[in-house]
Design a protein around this motif. Structure first.
Motif, short mmCIF file in Angstrom:
data_model
loop_
_atom_site.label_atom_id
_atom_site.label_comp_id
_atom_site.label_asym_id
_atom_site.label_seq_id
_atom_site.Cartn_x
_atom_site.Cartn_y
_atom_site.Cartn_z
N LEU A 136 9.98 0.27 5.71
CA LEU A 136 9.95 1.27 4.63
C LEU A 136 9.14 0.76 3.44
O LEU A 136 8.33 1.48 2.86
CB LEU A 136 11.37 1.59 4.18
N LEU A 137 9.35 -0.51 3.10
CA LEU A 137 8.63 -1.11 1.98
C LEU A 137 7.12 -1.03 2.19
O LEU A 137 6.37 -0.66 1.29
CB LEU A 137 9.03 -2.58 1.81
N SER A 138 6.70 -1.37 3.41
CA SER A 138 5.25 -1.36 3.64
C SER A 138 4.71 0.06 3.61
O SER A 138 3.58 0.29 3.18
CB SER A 138 4.92 -2.07 4.96
N ASP A 178 1.78 1.44 1.27
CA ASP A 178 0.64 2.19 1.83
C ASP A 178 0.31 3.42 1.00
O ASP A 178 -0.84 3.83 0.90
CB ASP A 178 0.97 2.65 3.26
N LEU A 179 1.35 4.03 0.42
CA LEU A 179 1.11 5.23 -0.39
C LEU A 179 0.15 4.91 -1.53
O LEU A 179 -0.78 5.66 -1.82
CB LEU A 179 2.42 5.79 -0.96
N ARG A 180 0.39 3.76 -2.18
CA ARG A 180 -0.50 3.37 -3.28
C ARG A 180 -1.90 3.08 -2.75
O ARG A 180 -2.89 3.46 -3.37
CB ARG A 180 0.05 2.12 -3.97
N LEU A 195 1.80 12.58 -6.52
CA LEU A 195 2.87 11.74 -7.04
C LEU A 195 4.07 11.89 -6.11
O LEU A 195 4.53 13.00 -5.87
CB LEU A 195 3.25 12.18 -8.46
N VAL A 196 4.53 10.77 -5.55
CA VAL A 196 5.68 10.80 -4.66
C VAL A 196 6.87 10.25 -5.42
O VAL A 196 6.81 9.15 -5.96
CB VAL A 196 5.43 9.96 -3.39
N MET A 197 7.95 11.03 -5.49
CA MET A 197 9.14 10.61 -6.20
C MET A 197 10.21 10.29 -5.17
O MET A 197 10.68 11.20 -4.47
CB MET A 197 9.65 11.74 -7.10
N LEU A 198 10.61 9.01 -5.08
CA LEU A 198 11.59 8.62 -4.08
C LEU A 198 12.90 8.29 -4.77
O LEU A 198 12.96 7.39 -5.61
CB LEU A 198 11.08 7.38 -3.31
N ASP A 199 13.95 9.02 -4.42
CA ASP A 199 15.26 8.77 -5.02
C ASP A 199 16.05 7.85 -4.10
O ASP A 199 16.52 8.26 -3.05
CB ASP A 199 16.00 10.11 -5.23
N GLY A 235 -1.76 5.88 -9.81
CA GLY A 235 -2.14 4.89 -8.80
C GLY A 235 -1.26 3.66 -8.77
O GLY A 235 -1.61 2.67 -8.13
N SER A 236 -0.13 3.72 -9.44
CA SER A 236 0.75 2.55 -9.46
C SER A 236 2.06 2.87 -8.77
O SER A 236 2.35 4.03 -8.47
CB SER A 236 1.04 2.15 -10.91
#
Lengths: 329, 309
Positions: free
Chosen positions: B218-220, B224-226, B200-204, B58-59
């Motif tokens: 993109l930041l927002s 939102d994912l969290r 779990l989303v892994m963003l490279d 959740g982080s």
């Protein structure tokens, strides 16, 4: 110049046996290369093992015709797995190298002296098409419109051939509109992205390889039956490259492009060849051209035509220009 | 949604990290991903050597480090795109070592790529549909019977449309993905990953090559994912972004995790400064060190002379 004869043979070529065989081979290539992006340069081997599987079963071992067909189909599937298992996990160019080598191995085994008691060496096998023509529903005679007609044997094989082409096109149409086809096209674009979305890329590539091989192998059966004989050198690498030419001519990843491509390819070859030979015998061409070398000249001219097509219409006949434009980005 | 508002999810994530040690490999209250002794060697080079690492559920956790620190290799290992020479890691308690990439994605751990992988000759909508899992029509035989997958396809399309609207790509629905701009491709890739339904989303490097106007959007989306209960682990070079959105930062250097900590203090950690700028980068050579080097050189010379004699 006998324009009438040239015209008749040209029109016949557009639906003739070669067109049917190459169209089926090209539909298979289109599934593998056009949709899934697999560089299978051994399509000739798939047609070869199918044709030989059937011919050897019937002619060498005197077993039933339908068993021959079943063995031909099985041999095609085995070949697809043999080629696919070691190479489909690797980069695309490995498949190209392996398949082109495998196709030559298959051809050389068929024509080897060692196995001539089974495969018949470079003479190949004959006397296996009896059961197929025994099923012929057409009574002896000629069928067609006016001068464009065929005898009952050719009519029968062309009927079967065009029905098979229709079925294969229907199959490709249904598959490529489905989520299955979407995965295939996505693999062509970027297989790592598809993997990251939870799809088993290896399995889909294998399915495409087997399916393309099976469609091509139908062409192999028809090739053998239509000529009532098989020879190893029918299945040389240039066969595969003609099939690729046909796919690109029609436009890759389009349902009907292999069929129209095959028809245009053979119409061009026959038309140019016949026109040249008529012109030579009428003495219309310089002495440089003789009856002996116009066969080579016609390939040069058709090759030139294809080059011009790719320069001025790179997407092929049915292709979408927007797709080609994306590659340039 | 305002970029600065502290939401309950954010507060919860921060509370989980409160009072944690700053040491590499520190235990988290509720880890979704636990990594143990993962090693990757390329010949003589050890690219990754992570002793222990936990990612809090959740982080938003950032993975930073200088170029060549092994971040992307580590990412590839965790997601099954590269193999591990040693070690093991569990996701939601499930052992994932040796599991192929597509199975990893199916367990709910979905990644994006540093070089965006939009499927150019598929439309934006087809890209989105591809992400959905357990599609009946992806089976060869069922694909031949459109009736067996039509209804599911409609549901998938509906879900995709909602996501496209949220990512402001709905106007591009029927365009080829290859015709999108770099930033829009990043958005599409993230939206497509969400179609998988990940935990779990892994963003490279989600911000690489994105123009400043799109960065905020993109930041927002990442925040939102969290808010939706997902966990995010991302690799990034842009420290402003890391400070803005992450709850916890993990620093890698030369293949190993060298420090962890909250984003506002991590960059002042001595180990991190050393990793980025090099240890002793500004310290002059001491007299003893100078003497030592001189003696070494002399000894070498003498050895050479003896050899010749």
């Amino acid at each position: 110049m006998d324009w009438n004869a040239i015209l008749i043979t040209t029109v016949k070529a557009s639906i003739g046996l070669e067109t049917v065989v190459y169209a089926l081979a090209a539909i298979g290539v289109n599934i593998q290369f056009g949709y899934a992006g697999l560089l299978n340069f051994g399509q000739a081997a798939f047609l070869g093992v199918a044709a030989y599987g059937m011919a050897v079963t019937v002619a060498t071992f005197h077993l039933p015709f339908w068993l021959g067909i079943a063995i031909g189909l099985a041999a095609t599937i085995v070949l697809a797995f043999l080629l696919g298992i070691p190479t489909l996990r690797l980069r695309a160019d490995y498949l190209a190298i392996v398949t082109i080598a495998a196709a030559e191995i298959v051809r050389l085994v068929f024509r080897s002296v060692k196995f001539s008691s089974v495969f018949g060496g470079s003479d190949g096998r004959q006397n296996f098409s009896g059961d197929f023509f025994a099923m012929n529903p057409y009574a002896p005679g000629t069928y067609g419109i006016g001068p464009i007609s065929f005898n009952e044997r050719v009519t029968w094989i062309l009927t079967v051939g065009w029905v098979l082409i229709a079925i294969c096109c229907g199959l490709v149409y249904l598959l490529m509109k489905s989520p299955w086809g979407r995965v295939l096209k996505a693999i062509r674009e970027d297989e790592d992205a598809v993997r990251s979305l939870g799809k088993n890329v290896f399995s889909y590539k294998m399915q495409a390889l087997v399916l393309g091989g099976l469609v091509g192998c139908l062409g192999g059966f028809l090739f053998a039956l239509g000529q009532a004989s098989v020879q190893p050198d029918l299945f040389s690498t240039e066969f595969t490259f003609y099939a690729y030419t046909i796919v690109i001519l029609g436009g890759a990843a389009r349902v009907f492009s292999p069929v129209v491509g095959a028809a245009i390819f053979w119409v061009l070859l026959v038309f140019v060849g016949n026109t040249l030979s008529e012109a030579v015998s009428a003495g219309l061409l310089p002495s440089l051209f003789t009856v002996n070398n116009i066969g080579a000249v016609r390939f040069m001219l058709v090759g030139l035509g294809l080059m011009l097509l790719l320069i001025f219409r790179p997407q092929g006949i049915f292709g979408d220009k927007r797709e080609i434009a994306l590659d340039a980005r | 949604m305002h970029a600065d508002s502290t939401t309950t999810k954010k507060a919860a994530a921060l509370a989980a990290f409160a009072g944690l040690d700053r040491e590499p490999g520190v235990a988290k209250p509720d880890p979704i991903l636990v990594v143990d002794n993962v090693v990757r060697r390329f010949g003589g080079l050890t690219a990754v050597d992570v002793a222990h690492l936990e990612i809090q559920r959740g982080s938003i956790t950032a993975l930073i480090g200088p170029n060549g620190a092994g971040k992307t290799t580590f990412f590839n290992q965790l997601t099954g795109f590269d193999s591990a020479d040693e070690g093991s890691w569990t996701f939601n308690g499930r052992q994932l070592k040796g599991v192929p990439a597509h199975r990893v994605a199916r367990t709910g751990m979905v990644r994006t790529f540093q070089l965006t992988k939009a499927l150019s000759k598929l439309t934006v909508m087809e890209n989105m549909r591809l992400g959905a899992q357990n599609q009946r029509g992806e089976n060869f035989f069922r694909a031949l019977v459109p009736g067996s997958w039509r209804r599911q396809e409609d549901e998938i399309t509906e879900r995709a449309e909602e996501l496209l609207e949220r990512f402001k790509l709905d106007a591009k629905r029927d365009d080829f993905a290859g015709s999108l701009s770099g930033g829009q491709r990043k958005l599409l890739e993230m939206a497509r990953a969400l179609m998988v339904g990940p935990e779990l989303v892994m963003l490279d490097e989600p911000m690489a090559g994105v123009n400043p106007a799109l960065t905020q959007s993109l930041l927002s989306h990442v925040k939102d994912l969290r808010e939706e209960g997902m966990t995010v682990l991302f690799v990034e070079h842009d420290m402003d972004m890391v400070r803005d959105i992450s709850d916890w930062v993990v620093v890698m250097a030369q293949g190993a995790v060298i420090a962890e900590g909250p984003p506002d203090t991590i960059m002042s950690d001595q180990r991190v400064v050393d990793a980025y700028l090099g240890a002793h980068h500004d310290a002059p050579m001491s007299a003893e060190e100078f003497e030592e080097q001189l003696q070494e050189a002399e000894a070498e010379l003498e050895a050479e002379i003896e050899e010749k004699a």
